[in-house]
Motif scaffolding. Structure first.
Motif, mmCIF file in Angstrom:
data_model
loop_
_atom_site.group_PDB
_atom_site.id
_atom_site.type_symbol
_atom_site.label_atom_id
_atom_site.label_comp_id
_atom_site.label_asym_id
_atom_site.label_seq_id
_atom_site.Cartn_x
_atom_site.Cartn_y
_atom_site.Cartn_z
ATOM 1 N N ILE A 1 0.798 -1.219 0.000
ATOM 2 C CA ILE A 1 0.000 0.000 0.000
ATOM 3 C C ILE A 1 0.835 1.276 0.000
ATOM 4 C CG2 ILE A 1 -0.295 -0.050 2.515
ATOM 5 C CD1 ILE A 1 -3.131 1.147 2.003
ATOM 6 N N LYS A 2 1.940 1.301 0.715
ATOM 7 C CA LYS A 2 2.754 2.517 0.792
ATOM 8 C C LYS A 2 4.006 2.431 -0.085
ATOM 9 C CE LYS A 2 1.018 3.824 5.338
ATOM 10 N NZ LYS A 2 1.327 4.034 6.768
ATOM 11 N N THR A 3 3.983 1.498 -1.041
ATOM 12 C CA THR A 3 5.068 1.315 -2.016
ATOM 13 C C THR A 3 6.407 1.024 -1.338
ATOM 14 O OG1 THR A 3 3.884 3.045 -3.239
ATOM 15 C CG2 THR A 3 5.823 2.172 -4.280
ATOM 16 N N LYS A 4 6.361 0.448 -0.132
ATOM 17 C CA LYS A 4 7.612 0.089 0.545
ATOM 18 C C LYS A 4 8.140 -1.247 0.048
ATOM 19 C CE LYS A 4 6.827 2.619 4.869
ATOM 20 N NZ LYS A 4 6.668 2.518 6.339
ATOM 21 N N GLN A 5 7.216 -2.116 -0.379
ATOM 22 C CA GLN A 5 7.600 -3.442 -0.837
ATOM 23 C C GLN A 5 6.968 -3.737 -2.197
ATOM 24 O OE1 GLN A 5 6.177 -5.786 2.553
ATOM 25 N NE2 GLN A 5 8.282 -6.112 3.221
ATOM 26 N N LEU A 6 7.638 -4.593 -2.951
ATOM 27 C CA LEU A 6 7.125 -5.083 -4.223
ATOM 28 C C LEU A 6 7.269 -6.598 -4.211
ATOM 29 C CD1 LEU A 6 6.248 -4.754 -7.236
ATOM 30 C CD2 LEU A 6 8.682 -4.537 -7.784
ATOM 31 N N ALA A 7 6.169 -7.298 -4.430
ATOM 32 C CA ALA A 7 6.201 -8.764 -4.449
ATOM 33 C C ALA A 7 6.162 -9.256 -5.890
ATOM 34 C CB ALA A 7 5.015 -9.325 -3.677
ATOM 35 N N SER A 8 6.853 -10.359 -6.133
ATOM 36 C CA SER A 8 6.814 -10.979 -7.457
ATOM 37 C C SER A 8 6.803 -12.494 -7.309
ATOM 38 C CB SER A 8 8.015 -10.542 -8.304
ATOM 39 O OG SER A 8 9.230 -10.916 -7.695
ATOM 40 N N GLY A 9 6.148 -13.151 -8.248
ATOM 41 C CA GLY A 9 6.106 -14.609 -8.277
ATOM 42 C C GLY A 9 6.696 -15.102 -9.578
ATOM 43 N N SER A 10 7.106 -16.374 -9.586
ATOM 44 C CA SER A 10 7.835 -16.880 -10.751
ATOM 45 C C SER A 10 7.563 -18.354 -10.989
ATOM 46 C CB SER A 10 9.336 -16.656 -10.534
ATOM 47 O OG SER A 10 10.116 -17.361 -11.477
ATOM 48 N N MET A 11 7.888 -18.776 -12.206
ATOM 49 C CA MET A 11 7.821 -20.190 -12.546
ATOM 50 C C MET A 11 8.829 -21.001 -11.736
ATOM 51 S SD MET A 11 5.447 -20.431 -14.859
ATOM 52 C CE MET A 11 5.726 -21.997 -15.681
ATOM 53 N N ASP A 12 9.755 -20.327 -11.036
ATOM 54 C CA ASP A 12 10.749 -21.037 -10.215
ATOM 55 C C ASP A 12 10.192 -21.486 -8.862
ATOM 56 O OD1 ASP A 12 10.644 -18.746 -8.646
ATOM 57 O OD2 ASP A 12 12.653 -18.053 -9.145
ATOM 58 N N SER A 13 8.877 -21.312 -8.662
ATOM 59 C CA SER A 13 8.159 -21.732 -7.437
ATOM 60 C C SER A 13 8.414 -20.819 -6.238
ATOM 61 C CB SER A 13 8.510 -23.175 -7.029
ATOM 62 O OG SER A 13 8.305 -24.056 -8.114
ATOM 63 N N CYS A 14 9.140 -19.731 -6.443
ATOM 64 C CA CYS A 14 9.467 -18.829 -5.341
ATOM 65 C C CYS A 14 8.699 -17.521 -5.424
ATOM 66 C CB CYS A 14 10.962 -18.513 -5.326
ATOM 67 S SG CYS A 14 11.986 -19.900 -4.835
ATOM 68 N N LEU A 15 8.557 -16.929 -4.253
ATOM 69 C CA LEU A 15 7.969 -15.604 -4.111
ATOM 70 C C LEU A 15 9.092 -14.700 -3.620
ATOM 71 C CD1 LEU A 15 4.896 -14.760 -4.226
ATOM 72 C CD2 LEU A 15 4.926 -14.861 -1.758
ATOM 73 N N MET A 16 9.271 -13.548 -4.261
ATOM 74 C CA MET A 16 10.279 -12.588 -3.819
ATOM 75 C C MET A 16 9.582 -11.329 -3.322
ATOM 76 S SD MET A 16 13.315 -13.992 -4.409
ATOM 77 C CE MET A 16 14.454 -12.622 -4.340
ATOM 78 N N VAL A 17 10.052 -10.789 -2.205
ATOM 79 C CA VAL A 17 9.573 -9.495 -1.720
ATOM 80 C C VAL A 17 10.763 -8.551 -1.745
ATOM 81 C CG1 VAL A 17 8.569 -8.218 0.201
ATOM 82 C CG2 VAL A 17 7.759 -10.521 -0.312
ATOM 83 N N TRP A 18 10.694 -7.574 -2.655
ATOM 84 C CA TRP A 18 11.774 -6.614 -2.862
ATOM 85 C C TRP A 18 11.468 -5.346 -2.089
ATOM 86 C CZ3 TRP A 18 15.137 -9.155 -6.078
ATOM 87 C CH2 TRP A 18 14.605 -10.132 -6.932
ATOM 88 N N HIS A 19 12.502 -4.736 -1.519
ATOM 89 C CA HIS A 19 12.329 -3.489 -0.792
ATOM 90 C C HIS A 19 12.689 -2.322 -1.695
ATOM 91 C CE1 HIS A 19 11.600 -5.421 3.096
ATOM 92 N NE2 HIS A 19 12.440 -6.342 2.655
ATOM 93 N N MET A 20 11.794 -1.345 -1.749
ATOM 94 C CA MET A 20 12.022 -0.192 -2.614
ATOM 95 C C MET A 20 13.148 0.697 -2.086
ATOM 96 S SD MET A 20 10.022 -0.546 -5.176
ATOM 97 C CE MET A 20 9.839 1.075 -5.906
ATOM 98 N N LYS A 21 13.431 0.579 -0.802
ATOM 99 C CA LYS A 21 14.538 1.345 -0.227
ATOM 100 C C LYS A 21 15.858 0.781 -0.746
ATOM 101 C CE LYS A 21 16.380 2.793 4.284
ATOM 102 N NZ LYS A 21 16.251 2.642 5.755
#
Length: 407
Positions: free
Chosen positions: A29-49
């Motif tokens: 909601i506050k653009t602090k994190q960005l989540a992504s999913g992949s065919m590699d079966s993993c979920l990544m949570v990236w920090h905008m900072k």
């Protein structure tokens, strides 16, 4: 080389960490994190900072197909080809709870605006609605006759829209669980669908390379775009409602001006199909993912001032009543003045209802803590069940040993 215009979108940064095609992205909601999913079966949570380490979440046993942050940002939902939905607490521990009711790949997951429920779509041809805090399956919507690729709640939570490989988009009433209307204008599989921020319109993307926009009250086709040279895989509305961004297998992203019904930008960044795209909740950024395993973050650089004004206008609930009158085929029913949403023009003037900032922050904190508490209780229950199972096994083994040693 000339410096780019300050109003043009610009690539801010790109994240590398997935080991296969990126399938989905979503901002908190506050653009602090960005989540992504992949065919590699993993979920990544990236920090905008800058210089912050990303979280890699493992738990799904097959490709992750969809991600969505809860409205508070304290929970993250994901769906997978392993037929499950998981709710994660997006912190360093990455604890999650698994939900199972679908019998095939889960293609889409989306929280209701109040965070109390979420909706999923699956290759089992159903749309399912779940309770977030009770952590249980509630009901199914079952009129599609092929895989369901996407399902979304309306901004007010009263309606659900779904897109399917049966070439239809269906509009559902959540309370009656009835299909209100089927839109059949697509010439191929419908890959993605979403509500306009006002709740009055929907946009759908298809394998026929097109994007179509309908009014959910009159069910009229308002706009039709055929700008890509390959399948359109995803789309996202800017929060102001003035712009729409699309991602295509032709490797490009395109930004459309919905007020004027024209193409604004074509963005080249991904090597190979662009599989997903999403604006941040403020519209300041958008993220894209592709088969090149990259997640890219772009700065919008447009409509910043106008959007601030739009957000001050109260949003009336979407209704099924036909109140739009005769709408033009291409242009949205909005006057040329910038910075006003569709609903702000068509609805009766209302005084903005404001809430003290401290109270708003307190309520957000309470909702967030409830999310985390619910998740923690669920994890403890799972661990308790495992402990009970182990104790039973130990007792059974001990009884077996005693039987063997008894003369």
């Amino acid at each position: 080389m000339a410096a780019p215009c300050a109003e043009d979108p610009s690539l801010e940064r790109h994240f590398k960490g997935h080991r296969d095609a990126v399938t989905c992205v979503d901002f908190s909601i506050k653009t602090k994190q960005l989540a992504s999913g992949s065919m590699d079966s993993c979920l990544m949570v990236w920090h905008m900072k800058p210089q912050s380490r990303a979280y890699r979440f493992t738990g799904h046993k097959d490709a992750v197909t969809c991600v969505n942050f809860s409205p508070s940002g304290h929970l993250l939902a994901s769906g997978s080809r392993d037929k499950t939905v998981r709710l994660w607490v997006p912190n360093v521990k990455g604890e999650s709870t698994s939900f199972r009711a679908h019998t095939a790949t889960v293609r889409s997951v989306h929280f209701c605006s109040d965070g109390q429920s979420f909706v999923t779509a699956s290759d089992d041809k159903t749309v399912k609605v779940w309770s977030t805090h009770r952590q249980k399956f509630l009901f199914s919507l079952s009129q599609h006759i092929n895989w369901v690729r996407c399902a979304k709640f309306s901004p007010d939570g009263r309606l659900i829209v779904s897109a399917s490989d049966d070439k239809t988009v269906k509009l559902w009433d959540k309370s009656s669980r009835e299909c209100v209307h089927s839109y059949c204008e697509h010439g191929g599989f419908v890959t993605y669908v979403d509500f306009h921020p006002s709740g009055t319109c929907i946009a759908a993307a298809g394998m026929d390379n097109t994007v179509k926009v309908w009014d959910v009250r009159t069910h009229r086709l308002l706009q039709h775009y055929q700008l890509h040279s390959a399948a359109v895989n995803a789309l996202s509305f800017h929060p102001s409602g003035s712009y729409l961004i699309t991602a295509s297998s032709d490797s490009t992203l395109k930004i459309l001006d919905l007020m004027e019904g024209r193409l604004l930008y074509t963005l080249h960044g991904h090597q190979g199909p662009a599989t997903t795209v999403a604006f941040s909740r403020t519209g300041e950024y958008f993220a894209s993912g592709g088969s090149d395993e990259q997640v890219m973050v772009w700065k919008s650089n447009f409509d910043a001032v106008d959007h601030g004004e739009v957000m001050k206008v109260p949003r009336p609930p979407a209704t099924l009543a036909s109140s739009a009158g005769n709408l033009p085929e291409v242009d949205f029913p909005v006057p040329s003045g910038r910075g006003r949403s569709v609903e702000s023009v068509q609805s009766q003037p209302q005084e903005p209802v404001s809430m003290p900032q401290t109270l708003t922050s307190t309520l957000e904190h309470i909702v967030g803590q409830l999310d985390v508490l619910t998740q923690t209780v669920s994890i403890l229950e799972q661990r308790l069940t495992l402990t009970e199972d182990k104790l039973k096994q130990c007792l059974e083994n001990q009884q077996l040993i005693m039987q063997r040693t008894t003369p």
